[in-house]
Structure formats: C-alpha cells, structure tokens
Design a protein around this motif. Structure first.
Motif, PDB file in Angstrom:
ATOM      1  N   GLU A  61       5.918   5.519 -18.122  1.00  0.00           N
ATOM      2  CA  GLU A  61       4.501   5.432 -17.764  1.00  0.00           C
ATOM      3  C   GLU A  61       4.140   4.026 -17.315  1.00  0.00           C
ATOM      4  N   THR A  62       4.645   3.027 -18.045  1.00  0.00           N
ATOM      5  CA  THR A  62       4.380   1.626 -17.681  1.00  0.00           C
ATOM      6  C   THR A  62       4.967   1.300 -16.315  1.00  0.00           C
ATOM      7  N   ALA A  63       6.195   1.793 -16.069  1.00  0.00           N
ATOM      8  CA  ALA A  63       6.849   1.535 -14.785  1.00  0.00           C
ATOM      9  C   ALA A  63       6.086   2.170 -13.631  1.00  0.00           C
ATOM     10  N   LEU A  64       5.589   3.398 -13.847  1.00  0.00           N
ATOM     11  CA  LEU A  64       4.843   4.078 -12.791  1.00  0.00           C
ATOM     12  C   LEU A  64       3.524   3.367 -12.491  1.00  0.00           C
ATOM     13  N   LEU A  65       2.831   2.923 -13.542  1.00  0.00           N
ATOM     14  CA  LEU A  65       1.581   2.188 -13.342  1.00  0.00           C
ATOM     15  C   LEU A  65       1.829   0.871 -12.616  1.00  0.00           C
ATOM     16  N   SER A  66       2.903   0.185 -13.001  1.00  0.00           N
ATOM     17  CA  SER A  66       3.239  -1.082 -12.353  1.00  0.00           C
ATOM     18  C   SER A  66       3.529  -0.862 -10.871  1.00  0.00           C
ATOM     19  N   ARG A  67       4.302   0.191 -10.570  1.00  0.00           N
ATOM     20  CA  ARG A  67       4.641   0.490  -9.174  1.00  0.00           C
ATOM     21  C   ARG A  67       3.387   0.804  -8.363  1.00  0.00           C
ATOM     22  N   SER A  68       2.448   1.541  -8.972  1.00  0.00           N
ATOM     23  CA  SER A  68       1.208   1.879  -8.284  1.00  0.00           C
ATOM     24  C   SER A  68       0.393   0.631  -7.963  1.00  0.00           C
ATOM     25  N   ASP A  69       0.283  -0.287  -8.919  1.00  0.00           N
ATOM     26  CA  ASP A  69      -0.471  -1.526  -8.694  1.00  0.00           C
ATOM     27  C   ASP A  69       0.185  -2.377  -7.609  1.00  0.00           C
ATOM     28  N   ILE A  70       1.515  -2.453  -7.638  1.00  0.00           N
ATOM     29  CA  ILE A  70       2.236  -3.250  -6.634  1.00  0.00           C
ATOM     30  C   ILE A  70       2.052  -2.647  -5.249  1.00  0.00           C
ATOM     31  N   ASP A  71       2.095  -1.306  -5.145  1.00  0.00           N
ATOM     32  CA  ASP A  71       1.906  -0.653  -3.842  1.00  0.00           C
ATOM     33  C   ASP A  71       0.503  -0.914  -3.304  1.00  0.00           C
ATOM     34  N   MET A  72      -0.529  -0.895  -4.194  1.00  0.00           N
ATOM     35  CA  MET A  72      -1.894  -1.180  -3.735  1.00  0.00           C
ATOM     36  C   MET A  72      -2.032  -2.624  -3.270  1.00  0.00           C
ATOM     37  N   ALA A  73      -1.379  -3.547  -3.972  1.00  0.00           N
ATOM     38  CA  ALA A  73      -1.426  -4.955  -3.570  1.00  0.00           C
ATOM     39  C   ALA A  73      -0.728  -5.153  -2.231  1.00  0.00           C
ATOM     40  N   LYS A  74       0.398  -4.464  -2.021  1.00  0.00           N
ATOM     41  CA  LYS A  74       1.089  -4.529  -0.727  1.00  0.00           C
ATOM     42  C   LYS A  74       0.167  -4.013   0.380  1.00  0.00           C
ATOM     43  N   GLY A  75      -0.531  -2.910   0.123  1.00  0.00           N
ATOM     44  CA  GLY A  75      -1.448  -2.351   1.120  1.00  0.00           C
ATOM     45  C   GLY A  75      -2.561  -3.325   1.464  1.00  0.00           C
ATOM     46  N   ALA A  76      -3.066  -4.024   0.436  1.00  0.00           N
ATOM     47  CA  ALA A  76      -4.123  -5.008   0.680  1.00  0.00           C
ATOM     48  C   ALA A  76      -3.630  -6.145   1.562  1.00  0.00           C
ATOM     49  N   LEU A  77      -2.415  -6.632   1.302  1.00  0.00           N
ATOM     50  CA  LEU A  77      -1.851  -7.720   2.118  1.00  0.00           C
ATOM     51  C   LEU A  77      -1.591  -7.266   3.550  1.00  0.00           C
ATOM     52  N   ILE A  78      -1.147  -6.022   3.708  1.00  0.00           N
ATOM     53  CA  ILE A  78      -0.911  -5.488   5.057  1.00  0.00           C
ATOM     54  C   ILE A  78      -2.227  -5.442   5.832  1.00  0.00           C
ATOM     55  N   ALA A  79      -3.318  -4.991   5.150  1.00  0.00           N
ATOM     56  CA  ALA A  79      -4.619  -4.916   5.801  1.00  0.00           C
ATOM     57  C   ALA A  79      -5.158  -6.304   6.143  1.00  0.00           C
ATOM     58  N   LEU A  80      -4.934  -7.278   5.254  1.00  0.00           N
ATOM     59  CA  LEU A  80      -5.462  -8.626   5.472  1.00  0.00           C
ATOM     60  C   LEU A  80      -4.691  -9.406   6.528  1.00  0.00           C
ATOM     61  N   HIS A  81      -3.364  -9.274   6.509  1.00  0.00           N
ATOM     62  CA  HIS A  81      -2.531 -10.120   7.364  1.00  0.00           C
ATOM     63  C   HIS A  81      -1.819  -9.365   8.485  1.00  0.00           C
ATOM     64  N   GLY A  82      -1.931  -8.057   8.500  1.00  0.00           N
ATOM     65  CA  GLY A  82      -1.283  -7.288   9.551  1.00  0.00           C
ATOM     66  C   GLY A  82       0.229  -7.399   9.500  1.00  0.00           C
ATOM     67  N   CYS A  83       0.777  -7.562   8.302  1.00  0.00           N
ATOM     68  CA  CYS A  83       2.224  -7.726   8.170  1.00  0.00           C
ATOM     69  C   CYS A  83       2.902  -6.395   7.841  1.00  0.00           C
ATOM     70  N   GLU A  84       4.221  -6.404   7.873  1.00  0.00           N
ATOM     71  CA  GLU A  84       4.999  -5.230   7.530  1.00  0.00           C
ATOM     72  C   GLU A  84       5.067  -5.078   5.998  1.00  0.00           C
ATOM     73  N   PRO A  85       5.331  -3.837   5.514  1.00  0.00           N
ATOM     74  CA  PRO A  85       5.433  -3.639   4.054  1.00  0.00           C
ATOM     75  C   PRO A  85       6.450  -4.564   3.398  1.00  0.00           C
ATOM     76  N   SER A  86       7.594  -4.789   4.063  1.00  0.00           N
ATOM     77  CA  SER A  86       8.614  -5.665   3.474  1.00  0.00           C
ATOM     78  C   SER A  86       8.109  -7.100   3.381  1.00  0.00           C
ATOM     79  N   GLU A  87       7.322  -7.519   4.383  1.00  0.00           N
ATOM     80  CA  GLU A  87       6.770  -8.882   4.348  1.00  0.00           C
ATOM     81  C   GLU A  87       5.730  -9.012   3.238  1.00  0.00           C
ATOM     82  N   ALA A  88       4.917  -7.964   3.059  1.00  0.00           N
ATOM     83  CA  ALA A  88       3.893  -7.993   2.021  1.00  0.00           C
ATOM     84  C   ALA A  88       4.545  -8.096   0.646  1.00  0.00           C
ATOM     85  N   PHE A  89       5.603  -7.327   0.447  1.00  0.00           N
ATOM     86  CA  PHE A  89       6.298  -7.388  -0.843  1.00  0.00           C
ATOM     87  C   PHE A  89       6.952  -8.750  -1.038  1.00  0.00           C
TER      88      PHE A  89
END
Length: 262
Positions: free
Chosen positions: A191-219
């Motif tokens: 459960e902890t791992a799934l929640l962590s993955r969800s938060d990281i994916d949302m943060a990656k999405g935010a960086l992609i929207a802000l900087h127009g970068c690729e998912p790998s770059e956001a991560f």
C-alpha cells in the motif's frame, strides 16, 4: 495401576486438555506475535497446576529474548539465564528436549540460575521446547515455554510430557499469528509503495506541464533533487505537490480579491 494412583494422573491430563482447548481461539486470531505469546502464557499459568509464573523464550540473533511472561520474576529468571548463557530455558530450546529442575539439586549445573531462583522463592522449574514454524522465506523459530513454581515437587516426568502436548498446540497458534503478521506487513508495504508511486507520477505530470519536458526528464529532475538534498524521491514529490497546491490556493485567493474590488 490402581484407581488411587491413576486419579492424580487423570486430573493432570484433564487440566492439560483444558489448557489446549483454551488455545483454540488463538488459531484464528489475527494479532501480533507477542500478543499471541502473551495469551499463551496466560492460558498456561491459569491451567497448569503449581504454575506460579510462565514465560516464553525465543532464540533470536544475537541473543535470546522473552516474548511474553505472566510475572516479573519469570522475566528476571529468563534474563539471568541469557546473561550467564546457561539454564533450563536455554537448554530446552537449544536441545529441543524438556528441562526439569528441582532448584536445590541443580547448583552445580546452573549455579547462577539456582541462586536467582532461590532469591525469588522459586523451587522448581520446567522448560519445554516451543517450535514456531516459519514461512517459505523464513527459518523456523526455536524457543521454550518456561514454568516456574514455588512448590519443589511441582513437576514430574509425566508433567513434562503433558506440557509438550500443550506447547505443540501453542506453537501452531503462534505460527499462525506469525504468518498473519507477515501478511499484514506485506500488504502495508505494498500500500505504501502504491501511494508513493502515485505521488511520484503526479509530480512528474506537474513538471511535464510546467516545463514541457519528457517523462524521463521529469523523473530525472526529481531524482537529482533527491540526491542533492539526500532525501527520498517520494518526499521531493510530496513537497512539489504541496507547493503547487499552496500556489494554486494563493492564486485563487488573489483572483477572488480582484473580483471583489479589493
């Protein structure tokens, strides 16, 4: 055997059967290991004749430990044996055979234990092996059920064999609790791992929207910040999301102020 001699043995058999029956509810119990161990000792001290204190020893690296006890004197006697490296509880656990002692007769064998027992008013002890079956990934845990009595004639060879029946049932109950605890811990970790993955994916999405970068770059940005600050990627992601929420809340507040003409 005459009825006169048989009666005490039957009485002991009956009390042991009652003690085993008292463990029945533990087989389905979903409780932590040490809580189950405490219930096993409480059942034993209530059902076994002349039992003034009961404890459970578990051999674990780097040293043995007392998983549960019904009285402080049992814990004190256990720990004295751990400190000296010898005594009935350790012998029963390591040799997987009952260790029965009338305290006054065992000074040369376990001097430290005998001195501590005499000081506490204990005159007899019986330790019986307790085996706790492990899962496929874990080793079997070995320990002992330790019974201490203020009555010198408390335990006979017949008692040792009866208590072995009890400890077999107790070992099954504790093994069941241990498997449940392992399953619960595994589910919590997932459960902890799934929640962590969800938060990281949302943060990656935010960086992609802000900087127009690729998912790998956001991560990679999240990882770089994690390494720079020596904190987990998940925490970096949470901080970024919290920061964006705070900024969004401030923007909405400013917009509301402008609409109100403030």
């Amino acid at each position: 055997m005459s009825t006169h001699l048989l009666a005490p043995l039957m009485a002991k058999l009956a009390t042991t059967a009652e003690a085993i029956e008292g463990l029945r509810d533990l087989f389905a119990a979903e409780e932590p290991l040490d809580d189950i161990a405490a219930r096993v000792t409480e059942t034993a001290v209530a059902a076994i004749p002349h039992a003034d204190a009961v404890s459970i020893t578990v051999l674990s690296w780097p040293q043995a430990r007392t998983a549960a006890c019904t009285h402080d004197l049992a814990s004190e006697l256990d720990h004295q044996q751990y400190a000296s490296g010898r005594g009935p509880c350790l012998e029963a656990a390591s040799q997987r055979a009952p260790a029965r002692a009338e305290i006054g007769e065992e000074h040369s064998r376990w001097p430290e234990f005998v001195e501590a027992a005499q000081r506490l008013g204990i005159r007899a002890s019986l330790s019986v092996p307790l085996l706790i079956v492990g899962s496929a990934e874990e080793q079997e845990l070995v320990g002992s059920l330790n019974i201490y009595s203020r009555t010198a004639s408390a335990f006979e060879p017949y008692d040792a064999e009866l208590i072995r029946l009890y400890t077999f049932a107790a070992g099954q109950a504790i093994s069941n609790a241990k498997r449940w605890q392992h399953s619960r811990d595994t589910v919590t970790q997932l459960e902890t791992a799934l929640l962590s993955r969800s938060d990281i994916d949302m943060a990656k999405g935010a960086l992609i929207a802000l900087h127009g970068c690729e998912p790998s770059e956001a991560f990679a940005k999240l990882v770089a910040e994690s390494q720079r600050r020596n904190i987990k990627v998940h925490k970096v992601a949470l901080e970024l999301l919290d920061s964006m929420k705070a900024s969004e809340g401030l923007a909405q507040k400013n917009l509301g102020s402008r609409r109100a003409g403030i």
